[in-house]
Design an enzyme around this catalytic site. Structure first.
Site, PDB file in Angstrom:
ATOM      1  CG  HIS A  79      10.116   4.602  24.767  1.00 35.12           C
ATOM      2  ND1 HIS A  79       8.918   5.384  24.679  1.00 35.12           N
ATOM      3  CD2 HIS A  79       9.969   3.707  23.734  1.00 35.12           C
ATOM      4  CE1 HIS A  79       8.014   4.844  23.631  1.00 35.12           C
ATOM      5  NE2 HIS A  79       8.706   3.884  23.178  1.00 35.12           N
ATOM      6  CG  HIS A 238       8.995   4.424  18.016  1.00 39.52           C
ATOM      7  ND1 HIS A 238       9.456   5.409  18.969  1.00 39.52           N
ATOM      8  CD2 HIS A 238       8.047   3.456  18.651  1.00 39.52           C
ATOM      9  CE1 HIS A 238       9.021   4.641  20.339  1.00 39.52           C
ATOM     10  NE2 HIS A 238       8.044   3.869  19.893  1.00 39.52           N
ATOM     11  CG  ASP A 242       9.642   0.500  20.725  1.00 38.61           C
ATOM     12  OD1 ASP A 242       9.871   1.462  21.636  1.00 38.61           O
ATOM     13  OD2 ASP A 242       8.591   0.267  20.319  1.00 38.61           O
ATOM     14  CG  HIS A 265       7.446  -4.493  23.030  1.00 39.07           C
ATOM     15  ND1 HIS A 265       8.539  -3.547  22.768  1.00 39.07           N
ATOM     16  CD2 HIS A 265       6.501  -3.573  22.785  1.00 39.07           C
ATOM     17  CE1 HIS A 265       8.188  -2.528  22.831  1.00 39.07           C
ATOM     18  NE2 HIS A 265       7.067  -2.290  22.490  1.00 39.07           N
TER      19      HIS A 265
END
EC number: 3.5.1.108
Length: 304
Positions: A79, A238, A242, A265
């Site tokens: 973030h 969101h 990310d 991720h």
């Protein structure tokens, strides 16, 4: 020329770690040209500098975590990295008193506020971009991510959740940052999680600081947050937040189109490693005149 950027003055904030539950003090300090984004664990006896790089991302369980060869960890950085990308900040010292950054409200907006409060200055050095020259991709089952040549920065991302709360909202978003403001359309989108995941996360030692104040929480049917969603498609926004943070771990803005389906991720980091492993697929570029910069980067906010 297009200059590198750092902060005008240091700025400090405190918050809770999403996974550790620790109270964390975060200080952002100006750094000289060509420093990059450097993390410092000031709670350790020897506060070694950890330069942000894809090769150090060695834990991607629900966040991106840098792990040095001697085991020093700096977690939940995506973030903050997303906010730095959105404001075009190249050089920064990030000091923290625990092994992860504070979660704040679960979005990048508090970090944007902190950075703009400190003020942003240009430095006497050319900003370096990474231009993608050839398509690069990673796939695993039906999940995939890809970087392709593009004269700007664009993101196309799709998620897929078979859940009533998700069926009410679009699960795919396409954004070209030549026409879209990161601060207005992405920075405020919060992280999210399901009630049924809480027990699993607890067994993994994760999620100890999570609450309705710093995440969208979803039960079997509904969003539990009293104020609901900030955007109808906040979930996928969101994921874009990310992804922008994960990609900025490479240390430079990407001139490319990024796309993905059900990615996270781990795959985002694998994509960066694949890119760097193929020298023919990318190049460093600088710009002497602002009119030569792709229009996606014209929307980066003016200096504070």
């Amino acid at each position: 020329m297009i200059h590198q950027r750092t902060l005008k003055a240091p700025v400090t904030a405190s918050g809770v770690g999403l996974h550790s539950g620790d109270r964390i003090r975060l200080t952002l300090r100006p750094a000289p040209p060509d420093t990059g984004i450097v993390f410092r664990r000031t709670d350790l006896p020897e506060a070694a500098d950890i330069l942000c790089s894809p090769e150090l991302v060695n834990d991607t369980r629900l966040s991106s975590t840098l792990v040095t060869p001697d085991g020093v960890r700096v977690g939940t950085i995506e973030h903050l990295m997303s906010a730095l990308a959105g404001l075009g900040i190249d050089n920064l010292y990030v000091e923290m008193t625990a092994q992860e950054t504070p979660i704040m409200d679960g979005s990048a907006a508090p970090f944007i506020y902190l950075l703009q409060t400190a003020g942003i200055v240009e430095q006497p050095a050319k900003k370096r971009f990474i231009r993608v020259l050839e398509p690069v991709g990673v796939a695993e089952g039906d999940k995939w991510v890809r970087l392709e040549p593009y004269d700007g920065f664009q993101v196309s991302l799709e998620i897929s959740f078979d859940h009533p709360a998700f069926r009410l909202a679009p699960q795919k978003v396409d954004i070209d940052f030549a026409r879209t403001s990161y601060i207005d359309e992405i920075a405020r989108a919060r992280t999210f999680g399901f009630m049924y995941e809480v027990e699993t996360m607890a067994r993994m030692g994760l999620g100890r600081g999570g609450s309705l104040d710093n995440a969208i929480v979803i039960d079997d049917e509904f969003v539990l947050n009293r104020d609901g969603l900030r955007f109808p498609d906040e979930f996928v926004r969101h994921k874009i937040l990310d992804a922008i943070g994960d990609l900025y771990i490479i240390g430079h803005p990407l001139i490319a189109a990024f796309s993905g389906y059900k990615s996270g991720h781990a795959m985002n980091n694998q994509l960066l490693r694949q890119l760097l492993a193929r020298p023919s697929a990318w190049e460093y570029v600088t710009f002497s005149h602002s009119e030569d910069v792709p229009s996606s980067f014209h929307r980066i906010p003016h200096l504070a």
